[in-house]
Design a protein around this motif. Structure first.
Motif, PDB file in Angstrom:
ATOM      1  N   LEU A 236       0.823  -1.205   0.000  1.00 42.59           N
ATOM      2  CA  LEU A 236       0.000   0.000   0.000  1.00 42.59           C
ATOM      3  C   LEU A 236       0.856   1.254   0.000  1.00 42.59           C
ATOM      4  CD1 LEU A 236      -3.040  -0.390   2.442  1.00 42.59           C
ATOM      5  CD2 LEU A 236      -3.051  -0.159  -0.026  1.00 42.59           C
ATOM      6  N   ALA A 237       1.832   1.292   0.886  1.00 41.76           N
ATOM      7  CA  ALA A 237       2.659   2.493   1.031  1.00 41.76           C
ATOM      8  C   ALA A 237       3.427   2.804  -0.243  1.00 41.76           C
ATOM      9  CB  ALA A 237       3.627   2.316   2.202  1.00 41.76           C
ATOM     10  N   PHE A 238       3.985   1.773  -0.884  1.00 41.30           N
ATOM     11  CA  PHE A 238       4.758   2.005  -2.107  1.00 41.30           C
ATOM     12  C   PHE A 238       3.858   2.528  -3.224  1.00 41.30           C
ATOM     13  CE2 PHE A 238       7.763  -1.649  -0.659  1.00 41.30           C
ATOM     14  CZ  PHE A 238       8.341  -0.799   0.276  1.00 41.30           C
ATOM     15  N   ALA A 239       2.635   2.007  -3.292  1.00 39.94           N
ATOM     16  CA  ALA A 239       1.711   2.468  -4.330  1.00 39.94           C
ATOM     17  C   ALA A 239       1.335   3.932  -4.096  1.00 39.94           C
ATOM     18  CB  ALA A 239       0.463   1.587  -4.342  1.00 39.94           C
ATOM     19  N   ILE A 240       1.001   4.282  -2.867  1.00 39.22           N
ATOM     20  CA  ILE A 240       0.602   5.660  -2.566  1.00 39.22           C
ATOM     21  C   ILE A 240       1.784   6.609  -2.746  1.00 39.22           C
ATOM     22  CG2 ILE A 240      -0.221   7.215  -0.766  1.00 39.22           C
ATOM     23  CD1 ILE A 240      -2.369   5.352  -1.921  1.00 39.22           C
ATOM     24  N   ALA A 241       2.964   6.225  -2.267  1.00 43.84           N
ATOM     25  CA  ALA A 241       4.147   7.077  -2.414  1.00 43.84           C
ATOM     26  C   ALA A 241       4.506   7.274  -3.878  1.00 43.84           C
ATOM     27  CB  ALA A 241       5.329   6.461  -1.659  1.00 43.84           C
ATOM     28  N   THR A 242       4.306   6.239  -4.687  1.00 46.84           N
ATOM     29  CA  THR A 242       4.535   6.373  -6.130  1.00 46.84           C
ATOM     30  C   THR A 242       3.565   7.390  -6.724  1.00 46.84           C
ATOM     31  OG1 THR A 242       5.361   4.107  -6.337  1.00 46.84           O
ATOM     32  CG2 THR A 242       4.484   5.138  -8.332  1.00 46.84           C
ATOM     33  N   GLY A 243       2.301   7.303  -6.323  1.00 50.46           N
ATOM     34  CA  GLY A 243       1.324   8.262  -6.816  1.00 50.46           C
ATOM     35  C   GLY A 243       1.670   9.685  -6.434  1.00 50.46           C
ATOM     36  N   VAL A 244       2.137   9.884  -5.210  1.00 53.07           N
ATOM     37  CA  VAL A 244       2.541  11.223  -4.756  1.00 53.07           C
ATOM     38  C   VAL A 244       3.688  11.745  -5.615  1.00 53.07           C
ATOM     39  CG1 VAL A 244       3.567  12.495  -2.833  1.00 53.07           C
ATOM     40  CG2 VAL A 244       1.706  10.873  -2.410  1.00 53.07           C
ATOM     41  N   GLU A 245       4.649  10.874  -5.907  1.00 49.25           N
ATOM     42  CA  GLU A 245       5.785  11.282  -6.745  1.00 49.25           C
ATOM     43  C   GLU A 245       5.314  11.694  -8.141  1.00 49.25           C
ATOM     44  OE1 GLU A 245      10.300  11.115  -7.029  1.00 49.25           O
ATOM     45  OE2 GLU A 245       9.042  10.513  -5.356  1.00 49.25           O
ATOM     46  N   TYR A 246       4.363  10.963  -8.682  1.00 52.72           N
ATOM     47  CA  TYR A 246       3.856  11.303 -10.008  1.00 52.72           C
ATOM     48  C   TYR A 246       3.093  12.628  -9.993  1.00 52.72           C
ATOM     49  CZ  TYR A 246       5.033   6.533 -11.467  1.00 52.72           C
ATOM     50  OH  TYR A 246       5.696   5.365 -11.776  1.00 52.72           O
ATOM     51  N   LEU A 247       2.340  12.879  -8.944  1.00 51.76           N
ATOM     52  CA  LEU A 247       1.619  14.150  -8.848  1.00 51.76           C
ATOM     53  C   LEU A 247       2.592  15.321  -8.861  1.00 51.76           C
ATOM     54  CD1 LEU A 247      -1.121  13.378  -6.149  1.00 51.76           C
ATOM     55  CD2 LEU A 247      -1.410  13.529  -8.624  1.00 51.76           C
ATOM     56  N   ARG A 248       3.678  15.197  -8.118  1.00 49.85           N
ATOM     57  CA  ARG A 248       4.673  16.264  -8.080  1.00 49.85           C
ATOM     58  C   ARG A 248       5.306  16.462  -9.459  1.00 49.85           C
ATOM     59  NH1 ARG A 248       6.844  13.987  -3.131  1.00 49.85           N
ATOM     60  NH2 ARG A 248       5.990  15.087  -1.340  1.00 49.85           N
ATOM     61  N   ASP A 249       5.686  15.349 -10.083  1.00 48.26           N
ATOM     62  CA  ASP A 249       6.341  15.444 -11.387  1.00 48.26           C
ATOM     63  C   ASP A 249       5.412  16.062 -12.426  1.00 48.26           C
ATOM     64  OD1 ASP A 249       8.570  14.548 -13.333  1.00 48.26           O
ATOM     65  OD2 ASP A 249       6.764  13.613 -14.176  1.00 48.26           O
ATOM     66  N   LEU A 250       4.165  15.656 -12.433  1.00 51.51           N
ATOM     67  CA  LEU A 250       3.223  16.179 -13.416  1.00 51.51           C
ATOM     68  C   LEU A 250       2.879  17.643 -13.141  1.00 51.51           C
ATOM     69  CD1 LEU A 250       0.878  13.060 -13.651  1.00 51.51           C
ATOM     70  CD2 LEU A 250       2.485  13.843 -15.397  1.00 51.51           C
ATOM     71  N   GLU A 251       2.774  17.984 -11.851  1.00 50.57           N
ATOM     72  CA  GLU A 251       2.459  19.375 -11.522  1.00 50.57           C
ATOM     73  C   GLU A 251       3.600  20.303 -11.928  1.00 50.57           C
ATOM     74  OE1 GLU A 251       0.169  21.704  -7.953  1.00 50.57           O
ATOM     75  OE2 GLU A 251       1.640  20.177  -7.378  1.00 50.57           O
ATOM     76  N   ALA A 252       4.843  19.819 -11.798  1.00 48.49           N
ATOM     77  CA  ALA A 252       5.995  20.618 -12.226  1.00 48.49           C
ATOM     78  C   ALA A 252       5.966  20.875 -13.727  1.00 48.49           C
ATOM     79  CB  ALA A 252       7.289  19.909 -11.835  1.00 48.49           C
ATOM     80  N   ASP A 253       5.262  20.020 -14.462  1.00 52.25           N
ATOM     81  CA  ASP A 253       5.139  20.184 -15.911  1.00 52.25           C
ATOM     82  C   ASP A 253       3.852  20.915 -16.294  1.00 52.25           C
ATOM     83  OD1 ASP A 253       6.535  19.542 -18.391  1.00 52.25           O
ATOM     84  OD2 ASP A 253       4.803  18.266 -18.873  1.00 52.25           O
ATOM     85  N   GLY A 254       3.188  21.466 -15.285  1.00 49.42           N
ATOM     86  CA  GLY A 254       1.995  22.244 -15.559  1.00 49.42           C
ATOM     87  C   GLY A 254       0.703  21.457 -15.598  1.00 49.42           C
ATOM     88  N   ILE A 255       0.730  20.212 -15.166  1.00 47.65           N
ATOM     89  CA  ILE A 255      -0.469  19.365 -15.178  1.00 47.65           C
ATOM     90  C   ILE A 255      -1.085  19.392 -13.791  1.00 47.65           C
ATOM     91  CG2 ILE A 255      -1.350  17.037 -15.536  1.00 47.65           C
ATOM     92  CD1 ILE A 255       1.093  16.619 -17.411  1.00 47.65           C
ATOM     93  N   SER A 256      -2.328  19.757 -13.700  1.00 53.01           N
ATOM     94  CA  SER A 256      -2.987  19.916 -12.405  1.00 53.01           C
ATOM     95  C   SER A 256      -3.180  18.571 -11.714  1.00 53.01           C
ATOM     96  CB  SER A 256      -4.350  20.580 -12.582  1.00 53.01           C
ATOM     97  OG  SER A 256      -5.243  19.686 -13.229  1.00 53.01           O
ATOM     98  N   PRO A 257      -3.241  18.573 -10.379  1.00 52.13           N
ATOM     99  CA  PRO A 257      -3.515  17.318  -9.669  1.00 52.13           C
ATOM    100  C   PRO A 257      -4.828  16.674 -10.107  1.00 52.13           C
ATOM    101  CG  PRO A 257      -2.680  18.953  -8.144  1.00 52.13           C
ATOM    102  CD  PRO A 257      -2.910  19.670  -9.439  1.00 52.13           C
ATOM    103  N   GLU A 258      -5.835  17.477 -10.418  1.00 57.90           N
ATOM    104  CA  GLU A 258      -7.106  16.911 -10.858  1.00 57.90           C
ATOM    105  C   GLU A 258      -6.925  16.139 -12.164  1.00 57.90           C
ATOM    106  OE1 GLU A 258     -11.684  18.235 -12.014  1.00 57.90           O
ATOM    107  OE2 GLU A 258     -10.181  19.762 -11.501  1.00 57.90           O
ATOM    108  N   ARG A 259      -6.200  16.730 -13.110  1.00 63.42           N
ATOM    109  CA  ARG A 259      -5.940  16.047 -14.371  1.00 63.42           C
ATOM    110  C   ARG A 259      -5.099  14.795 -14.137  1.00 63.42           C
ATOM    111  NH1 ARG A 259      -6.877  14.283 -19.476  1.00 63.42           N
ATOM    112  NH2 ARG A 259      -5.036  14.357 -20.796  1.00 63.42           N
ATOM    113  N   ALA A 260      -4.100  14.911 -13.250  1.00 62.01           N
ATOM    114  CA  ALA A 260      -3.250  13.760 -12.952  1.00 62.01           C
ATOM    115  C   ALA A 260      -4.053  12.621 -12.352  1.00 62.01           C
ATOM    116  CB  ALA A 260      -2.126  14.178 -12.022  1.00 62.01           C
TER     117      ALA A 260
END
Length: 619
Positions: A236-260
């Motif tokens: 569970l933790a690895f899956a959630i932490a992976t998702g958090v990492e992706y949200l940060r990476d996508l947001e840095a590229d201008g992609i909103s958390p909602e879209r992510a």
């Protein structure tokens, strides 16, 4: 019908916890000597289970055991379901996995699956599975606007995604197709041991899926951590932490958390621990919803979409028919836990590529669960169970704490690169290995109740998978299967003689226990029943045995064990063991003539390996 309600328990008084505790003590103290009875605290400790993740399972739950308020399906915190089930039979996608490199065979299997109950397909695109160039051929005749399609790859996720996207485009139904491109940069890094490349999945989310508005780009894969031996908390933790990492990476590229959020789905293992699987799915939704909450995602868009897949790690090679039972339990749990899609691995997975029969069984397990058991008609049927609610809460809190550790280390990418993920998994694997070896975590058909004679399955072999430098998968049953392979490859059949002392009422239970232990690896078990020490020695001599196990009760051991063991040693028997404890012989010299003990809770795998060594069976 009567005007008054029917109260089935109306004629019985409501028992209190004190009443229950009194009955517990009656049972546990029934055969204990006076003055040595267990207290209720000692009894409760004996009845309390601790999982390999150190989760606590109490013997009794009540209203005080439940976690937060139940809430409702389809709304925050989504514990009870990402959406509200409407009562239809088919509440989840029956998703069939295909990984056979034979294009014609796979295409025929794909069409058969869709014609006979499946509504979704998952293709593994790898050198040892379906080639990227063959994806269109495998899917020939499939209407992608009707069947959701997924791909995954352990080697080249980008090429696999491009192959599926190409099929979608060629169909002319790009705006109507649904499914997943299966991108998971951190999952790929965990498998390969290489640095993650976020660019491709970032590009797909940013622009590539504009033409496929109903599809998702990212599939966070919890299966690979489960395959490597991670515990329930860490999966569970690895899956959630992976998702958090992706949200940060996508947001840095201008992609909103909602879209992510709209582009992320999860693959989650489902195993034969039905309650833990139910809690796992419920806890993941709760945690992902919390991530969405703190990220500013609108409440209605915070639900996690999950593909539950029966655990590869629980699959056994020996007595593979038991895998059908494991798959059925896991399917029940996944459906009860609210998975949007379910994939059942074939029962012959450990033998090779699936057959038409094994594929049919993977479909039918789900069809029976949906159409005959009506599991999909009820929203969160486990909700309100004090045990399930407590387990969900405990699992969520422990996983969230692990996410905090990962974040403190700099995020999931750094935790992988620094080896912390592998270390955490290694700790769990070591603890589980002790439980497997001692059969505290039994495997039916392998470490418990093994078949006398294994009949090989007729399957086509799997192509060799390229070894990768990251996390390595291992099935739980491999340690016992390796020991059985030693016996099968031996040029002589090893044997251990069972010297059963007294009458059957004396030795029966321990004879059966000991025979079952030896049968785990296929050791022959000649035996004697009753008789004098000299008669037993003669029977052992005729059998040609060099290892003997005494089997009987403490009463008989006290009068016969030392005499028989001494006679066996004098006759040249190398090893004399006792089923039970040496102390039952009531003799100080027991350690001199009895070389070891066999008892419940012992290291069975270690004992069998050592026995095979003594019997000269090659490794």
């Amino acid at each position: 019908m009567t005007e008054s309600p029917l109260t089935l328990a109306g004629d019985f008084s409501a028992p209190s916890r004190q009443d229950w505790e009194a009955e517990v003590l009656k049972v546990l103290n029934r055969r204990r000597p006076e003055g040595k009875e267990l207290s209720i605290e000692q009894a409760m400790k004996r009845l309390t289970t601790t999982t390999v993740d150190d989760l606590i399972i109490d013997p009794l739950y009540s209203t005080t055991s439940a976690g937060p308020d139940l809430g409702h399906p389809g709304v925050m915190p989504f514990t009870r379901g990402t959406s509200l089930r409407t009562g239809t039979i088919h509440a989840w996608d029956i998703t069939q996995l295909h990984e056979d490199p034979d294009v014609g065979y796979s295409n025929a299997a794909v069409l058969t699956d869709l014609n006979r109950g499946a509504v979704s397909l998952w293709l593994r695109v790898d050198p040892d599975a379906i080639a990227a160039a063959d994806v269109a051929g495998v899917l020939a005749g499939v209407l992608p606007e009707l069947a959701r399609l997924r791909v995954s790859s352990r080697i080249d996720q980008v090429t696999a995604a491009q192959a599926l996207a190409g099929f979608w485009r060629a169909s002319g139904k790009a705006s109507a197709v649904g499914g997943s491109l299966g991108l998971d940069a951190l999952g790929h890094a965990a498998l390969t041991g290489q640095a993650p490349e976020f660019g491709p999945q970032r590009d797909w989310v940013a622009t590539g899926l504009a033409e496929f508005p109903k599809a998702r780009a990212i599939a966070i894969d919890g299966l690979l951590y489960d395959d490597a031996g991670a515990g329930d908390v860490d999966v569970l933790a690895f899956a959630i932490a992976t998702g958090v990492e992706y949200l940060r990476d996508l947001e840095a590229d201008g992609i909103s958390p909602e879209r992510a959020f709209s582009q992320i789905a999860f693959r989650v293992p489902a195993n034969a621990d039905q309650f833990m699987t139910i809690a796992r799915l419920r806890a993941l939704r709760r945690l992902w919803a919390r991530v969405g909450e703190v990220s500013g995602v609108p409440a209605a868009a915070r639900g996690a979409v999950q593909l539950a897949v029966t655990s590869w790690r629980m699959i056994t090679r020996d007595d593979p028919w038991v895998n059908l039972l494991r798959g059925t339990i896991a399917t029940f749990a996944a459906a009860t836990g609210g998975a949007e899609s379910i994939t059942v691995l074939p029962h012959d997975t450990a033998w090779g590529l699936p057959t038409e029969f094994s594929r049919r069984m993977t479909r039918n397990i789900q069809l029976l669960a949906a159409e005959e058991s009506n599991l999909g008609r009820v929203a969160d049927p486990a909700g309100g169970s004090w045990y399930v609610e407590s387990l969900t809460d405990q699992l969520a809190r422990r996983a969230w704490a692990r996410v905090g550790e990962i974040e403190a280390a700099g995020g999931m990418a750094k935790a992988l690169a620094q080896g912390r993920v592998a270390d955490w998994i290694g700790e769990t694997v070591a603890k589980r290995a002790v439980r497997l070896a001692s059969r505290k975590q039994p495997i039916t058909g392998v470490s418990m109740f093994p078949a006398e004679h294994e009949q090989p399955l007729e399957v086509r072999p799997r192509p060799v998978h390229p070894r990768q430098g990251g996390l390595q998968p291992h099935r739980d049953s491999e340690v016992f299967e390796a020991l059985r392979d030693r016996v099968a490859a031996s040029d002589h059949k090893p044997q251990v003689f069972l010297a059963c002392l007294g009458a059957r009422r004396d030795f029966g239970p321990r004879e059966q226990f000991t025979a079952n232990v030896l049968l785990v690896v296929g050791i022959e078990r000649p035996s004697s029943e009753g008789g004098t020490a000299s008669e037993i020695v003669e029977q052992v001599r005729r059998a040609g045995a060099t290892t003997v196990i005494l089997c009987s009760s403490a009463r008989v051991y006290a009068t016969q064990a030392i005499e028989v063991a001494t006679a066996l040693k004098a006759a040249g028997v190398d090893t004399v063991l006792i089923a039970g404890r040496r102390s039952e012989t009531a003799a100080d010299c027991a350690v001199d003539v009895i070389d070891g003990e066999i008892f419940d809770g012992m290291d069975v795998a270690g004992f069998l390996a050592g026995t095979l060594d003594k019997l000269g069976v090659a490794k």
